[in-house]
Motif scaffolding. Structure first.
Motif, PDB file in Angstrom:
ATOM      1  N   VAL A  19      66.080 -26.333 -28.659  1.00 45.84           N
ATOM      2  CA  VAL A  19      65.390 -26.363 -29.995  1.00 45.84           C
ATOM      3  C   VAL A  19      65.733 -25.023 -30.748  1.00 45.84           C
ATOM      4  N   GLN A  20      66.060 -25.569 -32.036  1.00 41.27           N
ATOM      5  CA  GLN A  20      66.563 -24.494 -33.314  1.00 41.27           C
ATOM      6  C   GLN A  20      65.694 -24.937 -34.456  1.00 41.27           C
ATOM      7  N   LEU A  21      65.106 -23.850 -34.893  1.00 41.45           N
ATOM      8  CA  LEU A  21      64.443 -23.836 -36.306  1.00 41.45           C
ATOM      9  C   LEU A  21      65.499 -23.315 -37.085  1.00 41.45           C
ATOM     10  N   VAL A  22      65.933 -24.069 -37.884  1.00 48.71           N
ATOM     11  CA  VAL A  22      66.927 -23.640 -38.975  1.00 48.71           C
ATOM     12  C   VAL A  22      66.206 -23.455 -40.402  1.00 48.71           C
ATOM     13  N   GLU A  23      66.337 -22.259 -41.046  1.00 52.63           N
ATOM     14  CA  GLU A  23      65.533 -21.864 -42.120  1.00 52.63           C
ATOM     15  C   GLU A  23      66.490 -21.694 -43.104  1.00 52.63           C
ATOM     16  N   VAL A  43      63.677 -26.539 -40.718  1.00 48.75           N
ATOM     17  CA  VAL A  43      64.200 -28.044 -40.042  1.00 48.75           C
ATOM     18  C   VAL A  43      64.246 -27.571 -38.549  1.00 48.75           C
ATOM     19  N   ALA A  44      63.399 -28.363 -37.804  1.00 53.54           N
ATOM     20  CA  ALA A  44      63.533 -28.286 -36.369  1.00 53.54           C
ATOM     21  C   ALA A  44      64.741 -29.351 -35.770  1.00 53.54           C
ATOM     22  N   TYR A  45      65.528 -28.650 -35.050  1.00 53.06           N
ATOM     23  CA  TYR A  45      66.677 -29.718 -34.239  1.00 53.06           C
ATOM     24  C   TYR A  45      66.437 -29.541 -32.864  1.00 53.06           C
ATOM     25  N   GLY A  46      67.168 -30.376 -32.314  1.00 53.27           N
ATOM     26  CA  GLY A  46      67.398 -30.465 -30.650  1.00 53.27           C
ATOM     27  C   GLY A  46      66.222 -31.426 -30.039  1.00 53.27           C
ATOM     28  N   SER A  47      66.124 -31.088 -28.805  1.00 53.04           N
ATOM     29  CA  SER A  47      65.219 -31.838 -27.906  1.00 53.04           C
ATOM     30  C   SER A  47      63.930 -31.584 -28.041  1.00 53.04           C
ATOM     31  N   ILE A  48      63.344 -32.520 -29.229  1.00 50.78           N
ATOM     32  CA  ILE A  48      61.938 -32.106 -29.812  1.00 50.78           C
ATOM     33  C   ILE A  48      61.075 -33.422 -29.103  1.00 50.78           C
ATOM     34  N   LEU A  49      60.096 -33.024 -28.352  1.00 49.59           N
ATOM     35  CA  LEU A  49      59.267 -34.072 -27.940  1.00 49.59           C
ATOM     36  C   LEU A  49      58.125 -34.016 -28.866  1.00 49.59           C
ATOM     37  N   SER A  50      57.360 -33.013 -29.257  1.00 48.14           N
ATOM     38  CA  SER A  50      56.259 -33.282 -30.422  1.00 48.14           C
ATOM     39  C   SER A  50      56.045 -31.955 -30.770  1.00 48.14           C
ATOM     40  N   SER A  69      45.916 -12.967 -49.705  1.00 52.80           N
ATOM     41  CA  SER A  69      46.776 -12.623 -50.698  1.00 52.80           C
ATOM     42  C   SER A  69      47.870 -13.921 -51.155  1.00 52.80           C
ATOM     43  N   MET A  70      47.906 -14.752 -50.522  1.00 53.33           N
ATOM     44  CA  MET A  70      48.757 -15.793 -50.781  1.00 53.33           C
ATOM     45  C   MET A  70      48.043 -16.951 -51.316  1.00 53.33           C
ATOM     46  N   LYS A  71      46.626 -16.998 -51.365  1.00 51.55           N
ATOM     47  CA  LYS A  71      45.830 -18.128 -51.809  1.00 51.55           C
ATOM     48  C   LYS A  71      46.198 -18.164 -53.368  1.00 51.55           C
ATOM     49  N   GLY A  72      46.324 -19.611 -53.756  1.00 56.11           N
ATOM     50  CA  GLY A  72      46.476 -19.906 -55.112  1.00 56.11           C
ATOM     51  C   GLY A  72      48.167 -19.402 -55.558  1.00 56.11           C
ATOM     52  N   ARG A  73      48.847 -18.747 -54.843  1.00 55.02           N
ATOM     53  CA  ARG A  73      50.173 -18.632 -55.146  1.00 55.02           C
ATOM     54  C   ARG A  73      51.307 -19.560 -54.289  1.00 55.02           C
ATOM     55  N   PHE A  74      50.872 -19.695 -52.823  1.00 48.98           N
ATOM     56  CA  PHE A  74      51.726 -20.215 -51.880  1.00 48.98           C
ATOM     57  C   PHE A  74      51.033 -21.457 -51.468  1.00 48.98           C
ATOM     58  N   THR A  75      51.999 -22.625 -51.179  1.00 48.45           N
ATOM     59  CA  THR A  75      51.832 -23.650 -50.610  1.00 48.45           C
ATOM     60  C   THR A  75      52.425 -23.981 -49.276  1.00 48.45           C
ATOM     61  N   ILE A  76      51.759 -24.430 -48.099  1.00 47.91           N
ATOM     62  CA  ILE A  76      52.488 -24.841 -47.064  1.00 47.91           C
ATOM     63  C   ILE A  76      52.329 -26.362 -47.022  1.00 47.91           C
ATOM     64  N   SER A  77      53.461 -27.067 -46.642  1.00 45.86           N
ATOM     65  CA  SER A  77      53.757 -28.420 -46.361  1.00 45.86           C
ATOM     66  C   SER A  77      54.568 -28.774 -45.465  1.00 45.86           C
ATOM     67  N   ARG A  78      54.432 -30.069 -44.865  1.00 46.23           N
ATOM     68  CA  ARG A  78      55.436 -30.431 -44.019  1.00 46.23           C
ATOM     69  C   ARG A  78      55.848 -32.060 -44.096  1.00 46.23           C
ATOM     70  N   ASP A  79      56.845 -32.437 -43.675  1.00 46.19           N
ATOM     71  CA  ASP A  79      57.238 -33.802 -43.410  1.00 46.19           C
ATOM     72  C   ASP A  79      57.496 -34.008 -41.972  1.00 46.19           C
ATOM     73  N   ASN A  80      56.606 -34.729 -41.288  1.00 45.75           N
ATOM     74  CA  ASN A  80      56.689 -34.624 -39.868  1.00 45.75           C
ATOM     75  C   ASN A  80      57.822 -35.786 -39.599  1.00 45.75           C
ATOM     76  N   ALA A  81      58.141 -36.488 -40.234  1.00 50.61           N
ATOM     77  CA  ALA A  81      59.422 -37.612 -40.041  1.00 50.61           C
ATOM     78  C   ALA A  81      60.600 -36.638 -39.839  1.00 50.61           C
ATOM     79  N   LEU A  82      60.752 -35.787 -40.743  1.00 53.88           N
ATOM     80  CA  LEU A  82      61.844 -34.618 -40.988  1.00 53.88           C
ATOM     81  C   LEU A  82      61.849 -33.629 -39.930  1.00 53.88           C
ATOM     82  N   ASN A  83      60.952 -33.323 -39.288  1.00 53.16           N
ATOM     83  CA  ASN A  83      60.606 -32.295 -38.441  1.00 53.16           C
ATOM     84  C   ASN A  83      60.769 -30.969 -39.367  1.00 53.16           C
ATOM     85  N   THR A  84      60.331 -30.811 -40.712  1.00 53.78           N
ATOM     86  CA  THR A  84      60.299 -29.964 -41.473  1.00 53.78           C
ATOM     87  C   THR A  84      59.027 -29.430 -42.310  1.00 53.78           C
TER      88      THR A  84
END
Length: 116
Positions: free
Chosen positions: A2-6, A23-30, A62-77
């Motif tokens: 598995v690789q995480l490509v940033e 993005v996560a690539y490789g043999s990913i189960l969950s 220090s990040m609240k209100g400035r940064f937003t984390i999100s994900r797309d599970n279908a894209l492993n991103t």
């Protein structure tokens, strides 16, 4: 393996914005939780934000209100949208993923430089 490509880092002026992706690539189960960390020169690596597979989020104060984390599970991103960037945000930003039933993986890191 598995690789995480940033990507998405770069040079930005104070007050500007960037969006990082990993993005996560490789043999990913969950993938369970995903997170962003950062490490500035001469400083310890610190948590920026975390998101669970169900979408619950948590941020460093220090990040609240400035940064937003999100994900797309279908894209492993996972994404980190950064706004109102400050010079003190300059660091190498790393993504991390936790895998079920057990295991973790780090991305390679991407440099974010906030400077005029």
């Amino acid at each position: 393996q598995v690789q995480l490509v940033e990507s998405g880092g770069g040079l930005v002026q104070p007050g500007g914005s960037l969006r990082l992706s990993c993005v996560a690539y490789g043999s990913i189960l969950s993938i369970s939780d995903m997170a962003w960390y950062r490490q500035a020169p001469g400083k310890e690596r610190e948590l920026v934000a975390v998101i669970t597979s169900g979408g619950s989020t948590n941020y460093a104060d220090s990040m609240k209100g400035r940064f937003t984390i999100s994900r797309d599970n279908a894209l492993n991103t996972v994404y980190l949208q950064m706004t109102s960037l400050k010079p003190e945000d300059t660091a190498v930003y790393y993504c991390k993923a936790w895998f079920r039933p057990t295991g973790t993986k780090w991305g390679q890191g991407t440099q974010v430089t906030v400077s005029s």
